[in-house]
Structure formats: structure tokens, C-alpha cells
Design a protein around this motif. Structure first.
Motif, PDB file in Angstrom:
ATOM      1  N   PHE A 273       0.845  -1.202   0.000  1.00 22.90           N
ATOM      2  CA  PHE A 273       0.000   0.000   0.000  1.00 22.90           C
ATOM      3  C   PHE A 273       0.882   1.254   0.000  1.00 22.90           C
ATOM      4  CE2 PHE A 273      -2.814   3.003   2.408  1.00 22.90           C
ATOM      5  CZ  PHE A 273      -3.800   3.110   1.453  1.00 22.90           C
ATOM      6  N   SER A 274       1.915   1.218   0.836  1.00 17.71           N
ATOM      7  CA  SER A 274       2.855   2.341   0.921  1.00 17.71           C
ATOM      8  C   SER A 274       3.581   2.532  -0.411  1.00 17.71           C
ATOM      9  CB  SER A 274       3.868   2.053   2.042  1.00 17.71           C
ATOM     10  OG  SER A 274       4.928   2.930   1.997  1.00 17.71           O
ATOM     11  N   LEU A 275       3.963   1.416  -1.016  1.00 15.61           N
ATOM     12  CA  LEU A 275       4.677   1.480  -2.299  1.00 15.61           C
ATOM     13  C   LEU A 275       3.793   2.113  -3.372  1.00 15.61           C
ATOM     14  CD1 LEU A 275       7.236   0.554  -3.916  1.00 15.61           C
ATOM     15  CD2 LEU A 275       5.981  -1.519  -4.464  1.00 15.61           C
ATOM     16  N   VAL A 276       2.522   1.710  -3.399  1.00 16.72           N
ATOM     17  CA  VAL A 276       1.599   2.244  -4.413  1.00 16.72           C
ATOM     18  C   VAL A 276       1.433   3.756  -4.226  1.00 16.72           C
ATOM     19  CG1 VAL A 276      -0.810   2.220  -5.203  1.00 16.72           C
ATOM     20  CG2 VAL A 276       0.383   0.071  -4.765  1.00 16.72           C
ATOM     21  N   ILE A 277       1.235   4.173  -2.971  1.00 17.18           N
ATOM     22  CA  ILE A 277       1.079   5.617  -2.701  1.00 17.18           C
ATOM     23  C   ILE A 277       2.333   6.366  -3.144  1.00 17.18           C
ATOM     24  CG2 ILE A 277       0.898   7.341  -0.861  1.00 17.18           C
ATOM     25  CD1 ILE A 277      -0.838   5.365   0.650  1.00 17.18           C
ATOM     26  N   THR A 278       3.484   5.823  -2.774  1.00 18.15           N
ATOM     27  CA  THR A 278       4.745   6.488  -3.138  1.00 18.15           C
ATOM     28  C   THR A 278       4.894   6.573  -4.655  1.00 18.15           C
ATOM     29  OG1 THR A 278       5.686   5.472  -1.171  1.00 18.15           O
ATOM     30  CG2 THR A 278       7.234   6.504  -2.659  1.00 18.15           C
ATOM     31  N   LEU A 279       4.566   5.483  -5.337  1.00 25.48           N
ATOM     32  CA  LEU A 279       4.692   5.474  -6.800  1.00 25.48           C
ATOM     33  C   LEU A 279       3.752   6.498  -7.442  1.00 25.48           C
ATOM     34  CD1 LEU A 279       5.050   1.674  -7.652  1.00 25.48           C
ATOM     35  CD2 LEU A 279       6.758   3.464  -7.932  1.00 25.48           C
ATOM     36  N   LEU A 280       2.521   6.557  -6.916  1.00 24.25           N
ATOM     37  CA  LEU A 280       1.550   7.504  -7.487  1.00 24.25           C
ATOM     38  C   LEU A 280       2.041   8.944  -7.338  1.00 24.25           C
ATOM     39  CD1 LEU A 280      -1.896   6.034  -6.354  1.00 24.25           C
ATOM     40  CD2 LEU A 280      -1.061   6.293  -8.703  1.00 24.25           C
ATOM     41  N   ILE A 281       2.441   9.280  -6.113  1.00 27.15           N
ATOM     42  CA  ILE A 281       2.897  10.653  -5.861  1.00 27.15           C
ATOM     43  C   ILE A 281       4.170  10.939  -6.666  1.00 27.15           C
ATOM     44  CG2 ILE A 281       3.723  12.261  -4.098  1.00 27.15           C
ATOM     45  CD1 ILE A 281       1.980  10.745  -2.082  1.00 27.15           C
ATOM     46  N   SER A 282       5.083   9.971  -6.655  1.00 25.44           N
ATOM     47  CA  SER A 282       6.346  10.174  -7.370  1.00 25.44           C
ATOM     48  C   SER A 282       6.102  10.350  -8.859  1.00 25.44           C
ATOM     49  CB  SER A 282       7.282   8.980  -7.162  1.00 25.44           C
ATOM     50  OG  SER A 282       7.431   8.737  -5.820  1.00 25.44           O
ATOM     51  N   ASN A 283       5.148   9.601  -9.381  1.00 18.52           N
ATOM     52  CA  ASN A 283       4.849   9.681 -10.805  1.00 18.52           C
ATOM     53  C   ASN A 283       4.377  11.085 -11.182  1.00 18.52           C
ATOM     54  OD1 ASN A 283       4.677   8.488 -13.352  1.00 18.52           O
ATOM     55  ND2 ASN A 283       2.465   8.228 -13.137  1.00 18.52           N
ATOM     56  N   VAL A 284       3.471  11.623 -10.350  1.00 16.47           N
ATOM     57  CA  VAL A 284       2.967  12.985 -10.611  1.00 16.47           C
ATOM     58  C   VAL A 284       4.127  13.981 -10.550  1.00 16.47           C
ATOM     59  CG1 VAL A 284       1.483  14.817  -9.692  1.00 16.47           C
ATOM     60  CG2 VAL A 284       0.670  12.454  -9.724  1.00 16.47           C
ATOM     61  N   LEU A 285       4.940  13.851  -9.496  1.00  9.08           N
ATOM     62  CA  LEU A 285       6.064  14.787  -9.329  1.00  9.08           C
ATOM     63  C   LEU A 285       7.092  14.626 -10.443  1.00  9.08           C
ATOM     64  CD1 LEU A 285       6.543  14.488  -5.465  1.00  9.08           C
ATOM     65  CD2 LEU A 285       5.672  16.456  -6.711  1.00  9.08           C
ATOM     66  N   TYR A 286       7.308  13.394 -10.857  1.00  9.01           N
ATOM     67  CA  TYR A 286       8.289  13.139 -11.909  1.00  9.01           C
ATOM     68  C   TYR A 286       7.839  13.769 -13.231  1.00  9.01           C
ATOM     69  CZ  TYR A 286      11.633  10.596 -14.796  1.00  9.01           C
ATOM     70  OH  TYR A 286      12.636  10.278 -15.661  1.00  9.01           O
ATOM     71  N   SER A 287       6.551  13.645 -13.526  1.00  7.23           N
ATOM     72  CA  SER A 287       6.066  14.240 -14.783  1.00  7.23           C
ATOM     73  C   SER A 287       6.168  15.770 -14.714  1.00  7.23           C
ATOM     74  CB  SER A 287       4.641  13.785 -15.101  1.00  7.23           C
ATOM     75  OG  SER A 287       3.805  14.119 -14.041  1.00  7.23           O
ATOM     76  N   GLN A 288       5.949  16.321 -13.507  1.00  2.14           N
ATOM     77  CA  GLN A 288       6.125  17.774 -13.328  1.00  2.14           C
ATOM     78  C   GLN A 288       7.585  18.170 -13.555  1.00  2.14           C
ATOM     79  OE1 GLN A 288       3.812  20.228 -12.639  1.00  2.14           O
ATOM     80  NE2 GLN A 288       2.386  18.572 -13.150  1.00  2.14           N
ATOM     81  N   LEU A 289       8.468  17.319 -13.055  1.00  2.00           N
ATOM     82  CA  LEU A 289       9.904  17.578 -13.224  1.00  2.00           C
ATOM     83  C   LEU A 289      10.274  17.563 -14.707  1.00  2.00           C
ATOM     84  CD1 LEU A 289      12.839  17.791 -12.115  1.00  2.00           C
ATOM     85  CD2 LEU A 289      12.864  15.319 -11.983  1.00  2.00           C
ATOM     86  N   MET A 290       9.748  16.585 -15.410  1.00  2.00           N
ATOM     87  CA  MET A 290      10.056  16.475 -16.844  1.00  2.00           C
ATOM     88  C   MET A 290       9.540  17.705 -17.601  1.00  2.00           C
ATOM     89  SD  MET A 290      11.831  13.851 -17.475  1.00  2.00           S
ATOM     90  CE  MET A 290      12.670  13.839 -15.937  1.00  2.00           C
ATOM     91  N   LYS A 291       8.328  18.132 -17.214  1.00  2.00           N
ATOM     92  CA  LYS A 291       7.753  19.335 -17.851  1.00  2.00           C
ATOM     93  C   LYS A 291       8.667  20.539 -17.603  1.00  2.00           C
ATOM     94  CE  LYS A 291       2.826  18.305 -17.764  1.00  2.00           C
ATOM     95  NZ  LYS A 291       1.597  18.527 -16.982  1.00  2.00           N
ATOM     96  N   ALA A 292       9.093  20.654 -16.346  1.00  2.00           N
ATOM     97  CA  ALA A 292       9.949  21.794 -15.987  1.00  2.00           C
ATOM     98  C   ALA A 292      11.253  21.759 -16.775  1.00  2.00           C
ATOM     99  CB  ALA A 292      10.237  21.769 -14.487  1.00  2.00           C
TER     100      ALA A 292
END
Lengths: 296, 525
Positions: A273-292
Motif C-alpha cells: 500500500f505504501s509502495l503504491v502511494i509512493t509510486l503515485l505521488i512520485s509519478n505525478v512529481l516526476y512528470s512535473q519535473l520532466m515538464k519543468a
């Protein structure tokens, strides 16, 4: 008799050689990351108490954790910790980075001292702070006592303990954001800032419209790494409240389930459950990073 | 050139792979499981060894087992032992060294704080690593760990020239309540307790005997100031002795605030122990065992009566917190003890006997004229139990493990330990011998064994009740203990009200016992 024609050995292509080089890493990752993760996912669907053989129970463990108020409380507290710590680490980190970006005497020593909290083991750090902030004997309360401020309950009040834990975490990780941002400030292109100065832009306007957007990829990296780390907040609790006084984080709850109760099924379900939450949040942040980075 | 670069890179990659494989295959020996493991050798502790003299030595020779009685051990495989990291826990080290010297068996030990012991040891036991030959077992884990440990009687049968009968003869000298705690529900003794921690009241004797204080107390509460026998009296005394800077104590003006009660409300196991003293002392249970005609437990029920008593105990505890020093909300025994030893608190209503020597010596040093006396807790059913050394089934040297467990719990060792720096004994014969020994003067006796009479008095009263305590009957007791710690801490600091606490405990009991225990639990509606 026909002459034996030897075919020259085909040299290894760069691509093949590249794969060969990363093969050991792939092996290590497969053995120590992929296999345990898959194994944990499988175990999360079983009832297993480290005795006998695991029994398949479907999604019961997930049903249990999703209906458990302790889990949601600890998750909520972790979320609050993530938000508050990141905000403070970024704001204070930026201020410190701006300060350290100026030339002054003894800057090398100051920078070195600022870096020190990061070098302390988090567990040792929690024990050190538990002494420093001890209600009766801690040096902080003793000093505050000189100013007629007595018995601040750093670790002994439900309303205060979680913020003290956050303060310790911020103290330890502030150098990380400070030095990443300082590196960014050192590498800023001078011509744009000179142009802004010529155009008569105020300091605040230059900072807000130019410095911050230019540093955005670094800010996103800080946020990404710190979110992933803060979701696993555990060590600061170990030497201080041990999850008491309303400070139990999600990771402490996972620890209790996995390593106090030895409930492998529920413990791994929480881990997944923790892994899924981390992956979801990280994915959003990672895509933001790529955009930036693309905008750059 | 490129060719050489590739070859070099390939070599490095192979080296990395080789290191990884080697790291995976490197089997740890018991001695190097952690870097805290220290070998027994000439680098002994600074503590002075106290040799038995005079009558005590004679008594030891007649009644008790000692180092000289250990026969030649044929198996010389080194053994690894877990001991608690604490002040008095250090005392055990010199005795381990004596054993190693006498038997020629190398012994390594690891020190661990109590809060981490359960998970670390159980991890190794369940994995069957054999990392620890002897584990430190808290008596409430006895039933839960029985599958991983060798029962002490079987080991005696195999390795003791006197057999099980020799061991049983020695058992008569132990605190029988502690022996019950170290025995499974099906009657198998898993080890010999070597360290006990029943709770007592620690009282400032000089304050309780002061005429001014006695008169003022009598005037306010209408009864004599004396060691409390009810929890209501504890409350009164807590209130009475909580005073501000500028007030007086024993007729002298105080230069700092003082508090009536030093308690341990932090999220550590000790808050549970304090609550156990209150709940059992008021006649309640965390859950009452229901037995069939053969005496076997068929169910645990959190009865209506248990719920009412627990509610009262929770309310009382919260009320008493008002009379404890700031910081108690995150405290365990070190904080409570230091408050008492510094003269900041007058009573520790329920505290472990292991703190005795520390309290006697430090209080006298910090507060001129101050003395301490031990008294049974109200209700005389404190949290009780102790540590015993359990022999791991995966031990490579059960023979040496058995003899070390015997020696540490022996008359000889248990007599010497209190005199060499403080030790909460598990045998009554050592207290009696110390009383009778003319070589042990009054001050030395008080410092080393001053809690002994209160312990014997408590044990004699409490032993028949122990058979019904959840802790020593449930095979999920270690897990329940962890829940109790959280539940009662949250009651103490106000996260939950006492009413909520009782309800939450009922839910936890059913969840944990029914998930991890072999006997079901329910809550009476």
C-alpha cells in the motif's frame, strides 16, 4: 582440398557491450529489489505469522488495513509531516542558499557547519534531540528557564510532540535543500539577471519571476526525493516518542505490524500500500519535473 | 586503446558481480551477528567481584548451586547470549566471564534495550538461525516462544549428572510466582528466572516519618500517613506532596517544585505494567480465562466486571498524572527514577525492584538525610515477572547453554550480584541468607536487598492469582503487550478518554488474540 576459411569474429556492438556492463546491476536489482517486491505482493494475499506455511486469503489483508482507523490516522499524520517538512525545507533552504551564495569571510566554515546535520545518523539524531529537548534536564529548557520560560513539553504533549518531530526532521534535512539550491544559484545564467537589472526589475520581482522559475527543476527534484523519504519517516520516532503522544507515522505502524506482531501478511499488505502511494505521488512529481526540464 | 578500456570495464563488472555473490554467501557466525557483540576475555568490567564468605558460603555449599558445581562441559562450541542493556544488566557480564573462564567455553554477548529485544530475538528464533544460543525471555513471552525453546527440564535430564531431580530440588528456593510466569500453560518450565521486576512502592521514608508532615496529612485527610494500601490513598498522597517552590517540606522552604508521584506514562512497556498493578490489584483482568472441567483454558472473556475495573483504573491513572512531574507523558523508568532520586518526587507508586540500589545511593547523595523504603503496591498484585535465559532449539551447544543458564540463576550468582552493584533477585534464599549473614552489615543489606521483604510479602500474596493473568496464559501475550502499551499510554496522555480506552482495549484483545492466539477471546456485552 578446400581451404578452410576462417570467419573473423564479429566484434561486440556498443549496445551489446552496454548490456553486458549493466548486467551485474540488473542481477543485483532483480535479486534484491524485484524478487522481494514480487514476493511481498504475493505474501500480502496470505495469512502468515512466521510459523507453518502461508495460507491464501485473497484480499482480506487489504480489507483489514483499509478498515483500520490506526492506519488512516498514521497515514494522515505522515501526510501532514510531508507537507509541513517540505514547505519549511524549501523556504528555509532557499533563504539559507541565498545567504550562502554571497561572499563573506569564513564562508567555507559556515557552509561546512551547515552541512553537518546531514552527516548524523537519523537514529543517533533522534536520541541526541531527546536529550537536548528533555523536559526537565534538556539544555534547551534550561536556557529557556533563564528567561522565565519553563517546562516546554517538546516530547510530552500531544499537541506539540508531532511538531517537535517535524522540527528535528527539518533540521536534519535542511542542508540537503540548501546545498542543492545553492548549486542551482551558482549555476544561474548571468546575462538574464543583468538584463533584468538593466530593465529596472526589483529584487523581489527578479527572484520571483526569474530565480524561482529557473530553479524549478531543482525544486522538483528536492520535492520528489524528500516526499519519497518523508513517507518513510521512522527514525526520529525511535529515540523519542516511539510513536506515542499521537506521533505514530505510517512507517512506524508498518514496523509494528511487521516486526512486533510478525504478521507477514498484513505487514506486506501495508508495505505494498505504501509502495503504491509512493509510486503515485512520485509519478505525478516526476512528470512535473520532466515538464519543468522541457520548458528550460 | 578502446579494446583495453572495454577489457577494464568488463573486469570491473565481473568484480562487482563476484563481490555481490560473495556477500550473499557469507554466512555469519553467532559471534559476529552485530558489532555490539563483545568477546569475553581479559577486558573485564571494573566491577569488583564479591566472593562469598563465612556463613553465606556454607549456605551456598549446602543449599545452592554455584560455579564449582558445573561439571566438565564436553561441547566447547562458543555460545552467544542476549542480555538487557541497562545499569544492572551490566552486572551480569562479569558472571558470564567467570563461567567462560571456568568451563573453557567462549561466550559472546549482545546487549539490547528491552524495547527492541522481543522483535530482534524472535526474528532470529523464527528464522532458526541459531544466532543466539541463549535468549533473554520476558516471562510474558513464555507461551508464545515455547516452540523455539528447549524446556529446561529436558536439558537437565540430558546434561545434568543429578538429572531433572537435581534441578527440581533447587527450584524450591525460587520465587514460585516467577517460576509460574516462566512456565507454559501446559506446565512446562522453559527456563530459570535470573532477573525479576515485580513493582513496589518507593517511598521517601524520611518524609513519611516527619512529624510535621504526618500531622498535616492527618489533619487534611483524616487518617495516618503510611505506605498506601489503596489507590485512593495513593491519590491523596500524590495531592498532598505536590508542592510549589516556596512551600515547605519537613518544615524547610523548597527551592523548586516537587511532585507527589513519579510515574511512567510514555509509550513504553512500563505504562502497561503500572496499569496491570492497578487492574489486578482491584480484582480485575485484562481478560478473564474461562477453563473447562480439566482446567484447560477454552476462552478469554473481557467481562463486564473487568471493563468496570479497567475504567476505574484508567480514570485513577489520569487523575494521578496531575501529581507527577512535567515530562511524565513521555517517561519510562529512567525519568521516574531520576525524579525520585533527585528529590523531585516523594513516591513512586509502582516501580521495578531493579532500581533499588540506584535509588538508595543517589537519593542519599542528592538529598541530605533522605532515605527510601519499599512497600508492596496497593492491592499487592503488581505487574510481575522477570527474565529467564531460554535455550534456543537451534543452539549448537545446548550443554554449555544449560549450564550458563543454571549458573546465572544460581544461589551463588544471585547472592553476589546484588552486592556487586545491584540486582533484582529471583530467589528468596539469597535474601534470607543475606539477613542471616553477619558479614553483611545493615547498610549493605539495605542497599542490596532492601526491597527483599516487600518482594517476598508480595510474592506470597500474589502467586495464587498469577495463574489467571492473561499475560502468562495467552500465546499471543507479546503482541497483546504491545497493544496494551499503546492503549494505556494514549489513555494517560489524553488521546482517548478512559471510556474509549476500555472499548479500544476490548477490540484490540479480540483482534490480536483471535488472529495470533490459539484460544479465542471475546468481550462481554
Amino acid at each position: 582440398m578446400k581451404n578452410k576459411k576462417t570467419t573473423p569474429k564479429k566484434p561486440m556492438s556498443d549496445k551489446q557491450f552496454g548490456w553486458l556492463l549493466i548486467a551485474p546491476l540488473c542481477f543485483v536489482l532483480a535479486v534484491f529489489m524485484l524478487y522481494p517486491t514480487v514476493y511481498a505482493v504475493v505474501m500480502s494475499f496470505t495469512k502468515y505469522l512466521m510459523k507453518g506455511t502461508p495460507t491464501w486469503i485473497g484480499a482480506d489483508n487489504y480489507r483489514y488495513i483499509l478498515h483500520n482507523s490506526e492506519m488512516w490516522n498514521s497515514l494522515g499524520r505522515t501526510g501532514l509531516t510531508v507537507i509541513i517538512c517540505i514547505v519549511f525545507e524549501l523556504v528555509l533552504g532557499m533563504l539559507l542558499a541565498l545567504l550562502l551564495n554571497r561572499d563573506f569571510r569564513g564562508q567555507g566554515i559556515v557552509r561546512g557547519l551547515c552541512f553537518m546535520p546531514l552527516l548524523i545518523s537519523p537514529l543517533a539524531m533522534s536520541l541526541i534531540w531527546s536529550y537536548i529537548l528533555n523536559n526537565q534536564y534538556g539544555i534547551v529548557n534550561i536556557i529557556l528557564g533563564w528567561f522565565n520560560i519553563y517546562n516546554i513539553p517538546w516530547f510530552s504533549s500531544v499537541s506539540m510532540a508531532k511538531y517537535t518531530i517535524m522540527g528535528m526532521t527539518i533540521w536534519q534535512w535542511l542542508p540537503f535543500s540548501t546545498f542543492v539550491l545553492l548549486a542551482g544559484l551558482k549555476g544561474l545564467p548571468k546575462d538574464q539577471f543583468e538584463a533584468a537589472q538593466v530593465d529596472g526589475s526589483s529584487s523581489w520581482n527578479t527572484f520571483w519571476r526569474l530565480t524561482v522559475p529557473t530553479l524549478k527543476p531543482l525544486i522538483m527534484i528536492i520535492v520528489l526525493l524528500r516526499v519519497m523519504s518523508l513517507i518513510r519517516t521512522y527514525d526520529p520516532l525511535y529515540g523519542t516518542t516511539r510513536g506515542g503522544l499521537g506521533t505514530e507515522t505510517f512507517d512506524w505502524y508498518v514496523y509494528r505490524m511487521g516486526f512486533v506482531k510478525y504478521d507477514v501478511g498484513r505487514g506486506t499488505a501495508l508495505g505494498v500500500f505504501s509502495l503504491v502511494i509512493t509510486l503515485l505521488i512520485s509519478n505525478v512529481l516526476y512528470s512535473q519535473l520532466m515538464k519543468a526540464l522541457k520548458k528550460r | 586503446m578502446k579494446k583495453y578500456q572495454r577489457a577494464l570495464a568488463l573486469l570491473l563488472a565481473l568484480l562487482l558481480l563476484a563481490f555481490t555473490v560473495m556477500a550473499c554467501g557469507n554466512k555469519e557466525t553467532p559471534a559476529d551477528t552485530t558489532d555490539t557483540t563483545e568477546p569475553i576475555g581479559p577486558q573485564s568490567t571494573d566491577k569488583e567481584d564479591v566472593e562469598l564468605t563465612g556463613e553465606a558460603a556454607e549456605v551456598a555449599a549446602e543449599k545452592g548451586f554455584g560455579l564449582a558445581d558445573i561439571p566438565e562441559i564436553s561441547n566447547k562450541e562458543p555460545i552467544n547470549v542476549m542480555v538487557e542493556a541497562s545499569g544492572s544488566g551490566d552486572t551480569i557480564v562479569s558472571f558470564i566471564e567467570k563461567f567462560a573462564e571456568k568451563t573453557g567455553v567462549e561466550v559472546t554477548y549482545e546487549m539490547i534495550v528491552m524495547t527492541s529485544a522481543y522483535s530482534k530475538e524472535l526474528n532470529e528464533l523464527q528464522a532458526g538461525t541459531g544466532a543466539y544460543d541463549l535468549v533473554m525471555v520476558e516471562t510474558s513471552w513464555t507461551n508464545e516462544w515455547k516452540d523455539y525453546l528447549i524446556d529446561i527440564g529436558t536439558a537437565a535430564e540430558e546434561y545434568d549428572p543429578k538429572g531433572k531431580a537435581g534441578l527440581e530440588a533447587d527450584l524450591e528456593n525460587y520465587d514460585s510466582g516467577l517460576l509460574r510466569c516462566a512456565t507454559t500453560t501446559d506446565g512446562v518450565l522453559m527456563g530459570l528466572p535470573y532477573y525479576s521486576y515485580p513493582l513496589f512502592q518507593y517511598i521517601r521514608q524520611d518524609v513519611f516519618e516527619d512529624e510535621t508532615e504526618k500531622a498535616a496529612f492527618k489533619e487534611k485527610y483524616g487518617y495516618d500517613l503510611a505506605p498506601a494500601t489503596t489507590w485512593d490513598q495513593i491519590h491523596d498522597q500524590g495531592e498532598f506532596f505536590t508542592r510549589k517552590k516556596g512551600d515547605t517540606l519537613k518544615g524547610e522552604v523548597l527551592d523548586h517544585d516537587i511532585y507527589g508521584l513519579a510515574m511512567m506514562a510514555g509509550q513504553f512497556p512500563h505504562v502497561q505494567d503500572e496499569m496491570a498493578a492497578r487492574i489486578w490489584g482491584m480484582g480485575g483482568h485484562f481478560a478473564t480465562p474461562v477453563r473447562d472441567a480439566s482446567g484447560e483454558i477454552t476462552e478469554f472473556v473481557f467481562t463486564k466486571e473487568d471493563q468496570e475495573i479497567m475504567l476505574q483504573a484508567c480514570k485513577d491513572y489520569v487523575e494521578d498524572m496531575k501529581y507527577s512531574p512535567p515530562g511524565t507523558e513521555n517517561a519510562f523508568w529512567d525519568f521516574a527514577g531520576s525524579q525520585f532520586a533527585a528529590g523531585n518526587a516523594i513516591i513512586m507508586p509502582d516501580q521495578y525492584n531493579g532500581l533499588w540500589t540506584w535509588m538508595v545511593t543517589d537519593l542519599a547523595a542528592n538529598v541530605p538525610g533522605a532515605t527510601v523504603v519499599a512497600a508492596p503496591v496497593p492491592g499487592m498484585q503488581p505487574y510481575t515477572g522477570g527474565f529467564f535465559m531460554g535455550i534456543s532449539k537451534d543452539s549448537a551447544n545446548i550443554e554449555a547453554s544449560y549450564w550458563l543458564a543454571r549458573y546465572i540463576a544460581s544461589y551463588e550468582a544471585q547472592y553476589e550480584m546484588p552486592l556487586s552493584g545491584g540486582w533484582p533477585v529471583t530467589r528468596f534464599d539469597v535474601v534470607e541468607s543475606a539477613q542471616a549473614n553477619p558479614d553483611v552489615d545493615e547498610a549493605t543489606y539495605h542497599e542490596a536487598f532492601g526491597y527483599g521483604e516487600a518482594q517476598i510479602e508480595t510474592a506470597e500474596y500474589q502467586t495464587p492469582y498469577i495463574n489467571d493473568y492473561l499475560h502468562f496464559n495467552s500465546d499471543a501475550a507479546g503482541k497483546l503487550y504491545d497493544e496494551m502499551t499503546t492503549v494505556f499510554h494514549e489513555n494517560a496522555v489524553g488521546v482517548h478518554t478512559p471510556e474509549e480506552t476500555v472499548k479500544i482495549w476490548g477490540e484490540k484483545l479480540v483482534d490480536v488474540q483471535n488472529t495470533y492466539g490459539s484460544v479465542p477471546a471475546s468481550v462481554e456485552e
